[in-house]
Design an enzyme around this catalytic site. Structure first.
Site, mmCIF file in Angstrom:
data_model
loop_
_atom_site.group_PDB
_atom_site.id
_atom_site.type_symbol
_atom_site.label_atom_id
_atom_site.label_comp_id
_atom_site.label_asym_id
_atom_site.label_seq_id
_atom_site.Cartn_x
_atom_site.Cartn_y
_atom_site.Cartn_z
ATOM 1 N N HIS A 150 -5.916 -5.741 -2.339
ATOM 2 C CA HIS A 150 -5.623 -4.377 -1.857
ATOM 3 C C HIS A 150 -4.116 -4.201 -1.720
ATOM 4 C CE1 HIS A 150 -6.687 -0.513 0.138
ATOM 5 N NE2 HIS A 150 -5.494 -0.680 0.684
ATOM 6 N N CYS A 151 -3.522 -3.582 -2.735
ATOM 7 C CA CYS A 151 -2.117 -3.209 -2.665
ATOM 8 C C CYS A 151 -1.946 -1.935 -3.489
ATOM 9 C CB CYS A 151 -1.219 -4.346 -3.160
ATOM 10 S SG CYS A 151 -1.616 -4.893 -4.815
ATOM 11 N N HIS A 152 -0.778 -1.349 -3.389
ATOM 12 C CA HIS A 152 -0.522 -0.074 -4.060
ATOM 13 C C HIS A 152 0.823 -0.126 -4.774
ATOM 14 C CE1 HIS A 152 -3.495 1.551 -1.148
ATOM 15 N NE2 HIS A 152 -2.775 0.972 -0.205
ATOM 16 N N TYR B 140 2.542 12.080 2.496
ATOM 17 C CA TYR B 140 3.732 11.315 2.859
ATOM 18 C C TYR B 140 4.565 11.130 1.598
ATOM 19 C CZ TYR B 140 0.823 7.459 1.091
ATOM 20 O OH TYR B 140 0.016 6.654 0.318
ATOM 21 N N ARG C 41 -12.065 5.262 -5.878
ATOM 22 C CA ARG C 41 -11.918 5.305 -4.420
ATOM 23 C C ARG C 41 -12.255 6.687 -3.869
ATOM 24 N NH1 ARG C 41 -6.470 4.626 -0.701
ATOM 25 N NH2 ARG C 41 -7.347 3.201 0.828
ATOM 26 N N TYR D 39 -13.023 4.651 1.928
ATOM 27 C CA TYR D 39 -12.075 4.499 3.048
ATOM 28 C C TYR D 39 -12.423 5.534 4.116
ATOM 29 C CZ TYR D 39 -7.542 3.728 5.399
ATOM 30 O OH TYR D 39 -6.555 3.413 6.308
ATOM 31 N N HIS E 140 -10.725 -1.948 4.721
ATOM 32 C CA HIS E 140 -10.352 -2.289 6.092
ATOM 33 C C HIS E 140 -11.556 -2.240 7.056
ATOM 34 C CE1 HIS E 140 -6.884 -1.370 3.795
ATOM 35 N NE2 HIS E 140 -6.634 -0.170 4.245
ATOM 36 N N ASP F 130 -2.232 -4.950 1.499
ATOM 37 C CA ASP F 130 -2.018 -3.517 1.739
ATOM 38 C C ASP F 130 -0.564 -3.112 1.483
ATOM 39 O OD1 ASP F 130 -2.754 -0.848 2.517
ATOM 40 O OD2 ASP F 130 -1.950 -1.228 4.525
ATOM 41 N N ASN G 176 2.466 4.503 5.422
ATOM 42 C CA ASN G 176 2.469 5.102 6.768
ATOM 43 C C ASN G 176 2.634 4.095 7.904
ATOM 44 O OD1 ASN G 176 1.940 7.798 5.747
ATOM 45 N ND2 ASN G 176 -0.076 6.982 5.204
HETATM 46 C C1 0GY Z 1 -4.213 2.075 2.877
HETATM 47 C C2 0GY Z 1 -4.169 2.968 3.986
HETATM 48 C C3 0GY Z 1 -3.550 4.167 4.079
HETATM 49 C C4 0GY Z 1 -3.084 4.942 2.993
HETATM 50 C C5 0GY Z 1 -3.699 5.053 1.816
HETATM 51 O O1 0GY Z 1 -4.078 6.109 -0.183
HETATM 52 C C6 0GY Z 1 -3.343 6.037 0.790
HETATM 53 O O2 0GY Z 1 -2.374 6.769 0.953
HETATM 54 O O3 0GY Z 1 -4.700 4.274 1.508
HETATM 55 C C7 0GY Z 1 -3.383 4.742 5.404
HETATM 56 O O4 0GY Z 1 -2.421 5.517 5.629
HETATM 57 O O5 0GY Z 1 -4.196 4.421 6.297
HETATM 58 O O6 0GY Z 1 -5.248 1.462 2.620
HETATM 59 O O7 0GY Z 1 -3.224 1.927 2.179
#
Ligand code: 0GY
Length: 289
Positions: free
Chosen positions: A27-29, A45, A120, A152, A176, A244, A249
């Site tokens: 889980h990363c972005h 954001y 997702r 989520y 999570h 993550d 945020n």
């Molecule tokens: C996460 C959690 C958050 C954000 C996102 O897609 C997203 O912007 O998932 C969060 O702000 O709780 O899993 O990265």
């Protein structure tokens, strides 16, 4: 740009714990880079760039082999940045997309060719304008073979979501753990409700992630360790783990990624549990073909 938010640690420590060979950060972005991959007009954001080079450098620094890149809400339904990162990974990244539920079959198959293995559904009101359950349910019924749904949500809507989740005909991965209040302890109301969901079918998986989001006590996140270790012990074949990064945020409580990795042996104390959580389970979901 001064108005873009940095939410990650500039020099994460080297973890004491070393993951096993083949370990996956599931889980990363990636964010941008914005000049190439603009953020969505609906983004809630506006982060600083956090692109493939950075996430792969972190992977190596932390001792992981692979990543699962989850499309973040700031990129909306344009998965170009996620696909670009996967394409640059030399086979060491796969991904989870966010799409318009009306997406065509050819476009779904193009995502598959680009390394996407799941979709997702984000129910956090602070992140998305709407989460149309009927349209999500329709989409879940026509995903490519082998895909799953990542969902989520926060613990307070789990009961309300149960009918929706129950009707999803493919495996479900819960981000999570559905954000339980870990200060309630391993037998608190939130964990009990989440365990009822896990017990309801055998193809619901979860990410034992985000002590930084879930434990208000802060690093070293003792309430998280106490609440989550029993869940991992009871469901070793259905748990995933991830950093993550870049911690969307979390700019007011940026976690040290090395310390996040050092949570692993506290929630998965044996080499066998660690191998399942970090290698076997994510390979099953993301590298089956
Ligand atoms: C996460 C959690 C958050 C954000 C996102 O897609 C997203 O912007 O998932 C969060 O702000 O709780 O899993 O990265």
């Amino acid at each position: 740009m001064t108005d873009r938010i940095v939410s990650w640690h500039s020099r994460p420590s080297a973890p004491r714990y070393r993951p096993p060979a083949g370990a996956v950060d599931a889980h990363c972005h990636v964010f941008g880079p914005q000049a190439q991959f603009p953020f969505s007009a609906k983004a809630k954001y506006l982060p600083a760039d956090a692109g493939p080079d950075q996430v792969f450098a972190l992977r190596d620094h932390l001792g992981f082999d692979r990543n699962v890149i989850v499309q973040a809400s700031c990129h909306g339904t344009d998965n170009a940045a996620t696909l670009d990162a996967i394409a640059r990974s030399q086979g060491r990244a796969r991904g989870v997309a966010v799409v318009d539920p009306a997406i065509s079959e050819p476009d779904l198959h193009a995502l598959h060719a680009g390394g996407i293995r799941g979709i997702r559904f984000n129910f956090l009101k602070r992140l998305v304008d709407d989460a149309p359950r009927d349209r999500f349910a329709d989409l879940a019924r026509r995903l490519p073979v082998g895909w799953h749904v990542v969902i989520y949500f926060e613990a307070d809507i789990l009961d309300d979501l149960r009918g929706f989740i129950d009707a999803i005909p493919v495996p479900v991965v819960v981000d999570h753990m559905g954000r339980p209040d870990v200060t309630q302890g391993p037998d608190g109301a939130d964990m009990r409700a989440f365990r009822r969901l896990l017990a309801s079918r055998d193809d619901i998986w979860f990410k034992a992630t985000c002590p930084d989001r879930l434990d208000p006590g802060g690093d070293p996140w003792n309430d998280f360790a106490a609440a989550v270790a029993p869940l991992v012990a009871d469901y070793p074949g259905r748990v995933l783990w991830g950093t993550d990064w870049p911690h969307p945020n979390m700019q007011d409580a940026i976690p040290d990624d090395g310390h996040l990795v050092d949570m692993i042996p506290r929630i998965a104390p044996t080499p066998e549990l660690q191998r399942q959580m970090l290698v076997d389970n994510p390979l099953t979901l993301y590298w089956a073909d």
